[in-house]
Design a protein around this motif. Structure first.
Motif, short mmCIF file in Angstrom:
data_model
loop_
_atom_site.label_atom_id
_atom_site.label_comp_id
_atom_site.label_asym_id
_atom_site.label_seq_id
_atom_site.Cartn_x
_atom_site.Cartn_y
_atom_site.Cartn_z
N ARG A 83 0.83 -1.21 0.00
CA ARG A 83 0.00 0.00 0.00
C ARG A 83 0.86 1.25 0.00
NH1 ARG A 83 -3.96 -2.25 4.71
NH2 ARG A 83 -5.15 -3.68 3.45
N LEU A 84 2.05 1.14 0.55
CA LEU A 84 2.95 2.29 0.57
C LEU A 84 3.40 2.64 -0.85
CD1 LEU A 84 4.29 4.24 2.55
CD2 LEU A 84 6.24 2.70 2.65
N THR A 135 -5.33 3.76 3.76
CA THR A 135 -5.17 2.30 3.74
C THR A 135 -3.75 1.88 4.17
OG1 THR A 135 -4.48 2.17 1.42
CG2 THR A 135 -6.85 1.99 1.86
N VAL A 136 -2.78 2.78 4.02
CA VAL A 136 -1.41 2.48 4.47
C VAL A 136 -1.42 2.14 5.97
CG1 VAL A 136 0.85 3.56 4.92
CG2 VAL A 136 -0.23 3.81 2.68
N TYR A 137 -2.35 2.78 6.69
CA TYR A 137 -2.40 2.61 8.14
C TYR A 137 -3.40 1.53 8.57
CZ TYR A 137 0.34 6.80 7.90
OH TYR A 137 1.34 7.70 7.59
N LEU A 139 -3.55 -1.53 9.17
CA LEU A 139 -2.72 -2.71 9.40
C LEU A 139 -3.31 -3.55 10.53
CD1 LEU A 139 0.68 -0.79 9.41
CD2 LEU A 139 -0.01 -2.44 7.67
N PRO A 140 -3.52 -4.85 10.33
CA PRO A 140 -4.04 -5.68 11.41
C PRO A 140 -3.13 -5.69 12.63
CG PRO A 140 -3.99 -6.89 9.33
CD PRO A 140 -3.28 -5.60 9.10
N THR A 141 -1.85 -5.37 12.40
CA THR A 141 -0.89 -5.38 13.51
C THR A 141 -0.94 -4.09 14.34
OG1 THR A 141 0.72 -4.61 11.90
CG2 THR A 141 0.74 -6.94 12.44
N ARG A 142 -1.65 -3.08 13.85
CA ARG A 142 -1.81 -1.82 14.59
C ARG A 142 -3.31 -1.55 14.73
NH1 ARG A 142 3.43 0.67 15.99
NH2 ARG A 142 4.80 -0.81 14.97
N TRP A 145 -5.18 1.88 14.51
CA TRP A 145 -5.25 2.53 13.19
C TRP A 145 -6.19 1.78 12.25
CZ3 TRP A 145 0.78 2.88 12.19
CH2 TRP A 145 1.34 3.83 13.07
N TYR A 280 0.02 9.04 15.55
CA TYR A 280 1.25 8.22 15.47
C TYR A 280 1.67 7.70 16.84
CZ TYR A 280 1.82 9.44 10.58
OH TYR A 280 1.63 9.58 9.23
N PRO B 80 7.71 -1.55 0.08
CA PRO B 80 7.44 -0.91 -1.21
C PRO B 80 8.51 -1.17 -2.27
CG PRO B 80 8.21 0.71 0.36
CD PRO B 80 8.09 -0.58 1.11
N TYR B 104 8.29 0.69 7.04
CA TYR B 104 6.89 0.24 6.96
C TYR B 104 6.78 -1.23 7.38
CZ TYR B 104 2.10 0.06 5.14
OH TYR B 104 0.74 -0.07 5.01
N TRP B 107 6.15 -1.55 11.05
CA TRP B 107 4.74 -1.38 11.44
C TRP B 107 3.94 -2.64 11.13
CZ3 TRP B 107 3.09 4.00 9.05
CH2 TRP B 107 3.67 5.02 9.80
N ALA B 108 4.27 -3.27 10.03
CA ALA B 108 3.46 -4.40 9.56
C ALA B 108 3.72 -5.68 10.36
CB ALA B 108 3.73 -4.65 8.08
N PRO B 110 3.97 -8.13 13.38
CA PRO B 110 3.39 -8.18 14.73
C PRO B 110 4.40 -8.55 15.81
CG PRO B 110 2.75 -10.11 13.48
CD PRO B 110 3.55 -9.26 12.54
N LEU B 176 -2.63 -15.06 12.41
CA LEU B 176 -2.78 -13.76 11.74
C LEU B 176 -1.83 -13.64 10.54
CD1 LEU B 176 -4.26 -10.93 12.48
CD2 LEU B 176 -2.06 -10.28 13.43
#
Lengths: 289, 208
Positions: A83-84, A135-137, A139-142, A145, A280, B80, B104, B107-108, B110, B176
């Motif tokens: 998505r980035l 959509t970049v944010y 994230l199932p891990t965050r 958001w 953030y 990316p 990024y 963040w992704a 877990p 997950l």
């Protein structure tokens, strides 16, 4: 706040500001009953300059969050799943379209049909950019958001900052109807921000452990900032209301509109900056990792 | 090719951090970058027993976490530049030439596996000690563990030997992302859930 977050705050806010300007500008262009006949050629080209400058500074700021900006040309290499990558790609399309529109405003006198088409194209590209940016944010891990509140927040910021700037440009030469419309948009968006907030906080408290940890960050670690954000948003709505009454009470002497418009712009920016910094800060990962 | 993974026995881990240090030493990592980290989990409260005496209730254990080389690796999807990739053995690795340091993937993920190297401006992570594997050795964290809490091998063999558990409180659900590891729970896990136990060394495990 992580080292790389400040450039992201600048990038997201300035691109949203830029899109907000184009969106509100586009709406005025497409719905002429909100403006007088000669309103667009006189001032709106300068508005597009501001929009382009904001987008360019925002994109420049985005490079600051990279550890290795010299290789940033690779960032669109994974359009299929990242998505980035998609965000960068859509921002580039939007920027290209916006710059073309801005240059065209100066080269060819308004009104021309292609102005309309290019404005519509830029407007659509801008709306897509904000969606992809959100959509970049997602994230199932965050988890904090990863909800509908992220795109809602991004679109509200877009419209609020855009309409606040346009109201500034309308002080001395705008029509009564356009000033009134902009003041109403500012009041509506800032009020909506405040209305959505309790729903978001309730959701954070109920969804899962990670969202509860995010809520704790906001209400314990960052309570002062959070309250300042609410106050700033409330003052934005109040200034919008003040501007609206100024327009009603004095249609010709627009100097009465100056202070509430400036104040609405400043408070709107204070509110969205605080909101984005908190965004953030409170993005706790699942499991707290 | 066989897909490799780790096994972690939470009931055996003493939290000595030998695995973490061995990994840092082997990979010559600077302070603040840990391909393997020990999360100290602890929850506690006071409970009044039937004789009206206040007694402490405590649940505490350690979790040793590196990259789990997930089946559906979110870092690979998120990257990316395609710097993050999976090789034939299912090992998720970073191509330093392609990485732009956007973080990024951080963040992704877990598990906090991708680590940002400020000096190099890129992400780095556990690659299962690929050089050791090529020499027929096991990853350094596994060989260094004095408690034998870590094991390594083809994932299907580990699953046959130890089961299919991939989640341990408060770790995120392994399903997950299709986490490629096997875990043995700690006896205090249920109590830890009841007490809403948390990571008590967040500053120590933080990247940076």
């Amino acid at each position: 706040m992580a080292d790389n977050t400040l450039p992201l705050v600048i990038f997201t806010l300035l691109v949203q500001f830029s899109v907000g300007i184009v969106t509100v500008y586009g709406l005025f262009l497409l719905f002429p009953h909100f403006r007088s006949k000669n309103e667009i050629p006189r001032r709106f080209k300068w508005i597009l300059i501001v929009s382009s400058a904001a987008a360019l500074v925002g994109v420049a700021a985005s490079f600051m969050h990279l550890g290795n900006p010299l290789s940033s040309y690779r960032a669109v290499a994974n359009l299929g799943s990242s998505r980035l990558s998609l965000e960068i790609f859509t921002v580039l399309i939007y920027l290209g379209s916006l710059l073309a529109l801005t240059v065209l405003q100066f080269v060819i006198p308004y009104p021309q049909r292609h102005h309309h088409w290019l404005t519509i194209l830029t407007l659509i590209a801008g709306i897509v950019v904000i969606y992809v940016m959100a959509t970049v944010y997602l994230l199932p891990t965050r988890p904090a958001w990863n909800s509908i509140f992220t795109p809602i927040g991004f679109y509200l910021t877009t419209l609020l900052t855009g309409s606040a700037l346009l109201l500034l440009f309308q002080i001395n030469s705008g029509s009564w109807s356009s000033q009134k419309a902009l003041a109403i948009i500012i009041i509506a968006i800032s009020t909506l921000h405040l209305v959505v907030l309790p729903f978001y906080m309730t959701w954070l408290g109920e969804a899962n452990d990670a969202t509860r940890a995010s809520l704790e960050v906001v209400l314990k670690n960052q309570l002062t900032l959070f309250l300042l954000g609410i106050v700033a948003m409330g003052l934005t709505a109040s200034c919008g209301l003040w501007a609206l009454f100024s327009i009603k009470s004095c249609m010709i002497k627009n100097r009465y509109l100056f202070i509430p418009s400036i104040a609405a712009f400043i408070f709107a920016w204070a509110a969205v900056i605080i909101d984005r910094v908190l965004f953030y800060l409170h993005g706790v990962s699942v499991g707290g990792f | 090719m066989a897909k490799f993974g780790f096994y972690f026995d939470a009931s055996a881990c003493s939290g000595c951090k030998t695995c973490q240090i061995a990994c840092q030493d082997k990979n010559d990592l600077p302070v603040g970058i840990r391909f393997r980290r020990i999360y100290e989990i602890c929850g506690a409260t006071w409970r009044q027993d039937d004789q009206n005496t206040w007694v402490p209730e405590i649940a505490a254990y350690n979790i040793s976490v590196a990259c789990n080389h997930c089946e559906d690796a979110p870092c690979v999807k998120a990257c990316p530049t395609q710097a993050m990739y999976k090789d034939d053995n299912g090992i998720v690795a970073v191509d330093p030439k392609k990485c732009i340091g956007c973080r990024y993937c951080e963040w992704a993920c877990p598990y906090g596996a991708p680590q940002y190297n400020k000096k190099l401006g890129i992400m780095q992570k556990c690659d299962l000690c690929r050089d050791y594997l090529a020499d027929g050795k096991v990853p350094v964290c596994v060989s260094s563990c004095p408690m034998r809490a870590l094991d390594f091998g083809p994932l299907d063999e580990l699953q046959k030997r130890y089961g299919n558990q991939t989640t341990l409180y408060p770790l995120p659900d392994g399903d997950l992302v299709g986490a490629g590891w096997v875990i043995k729970s700690h006896p205090a896990e249920t109590k830890a859930k009841e007490l809403s136990a948390r990571i008590i060394n967040p500053e120590e495990v933080k990247n940076g």
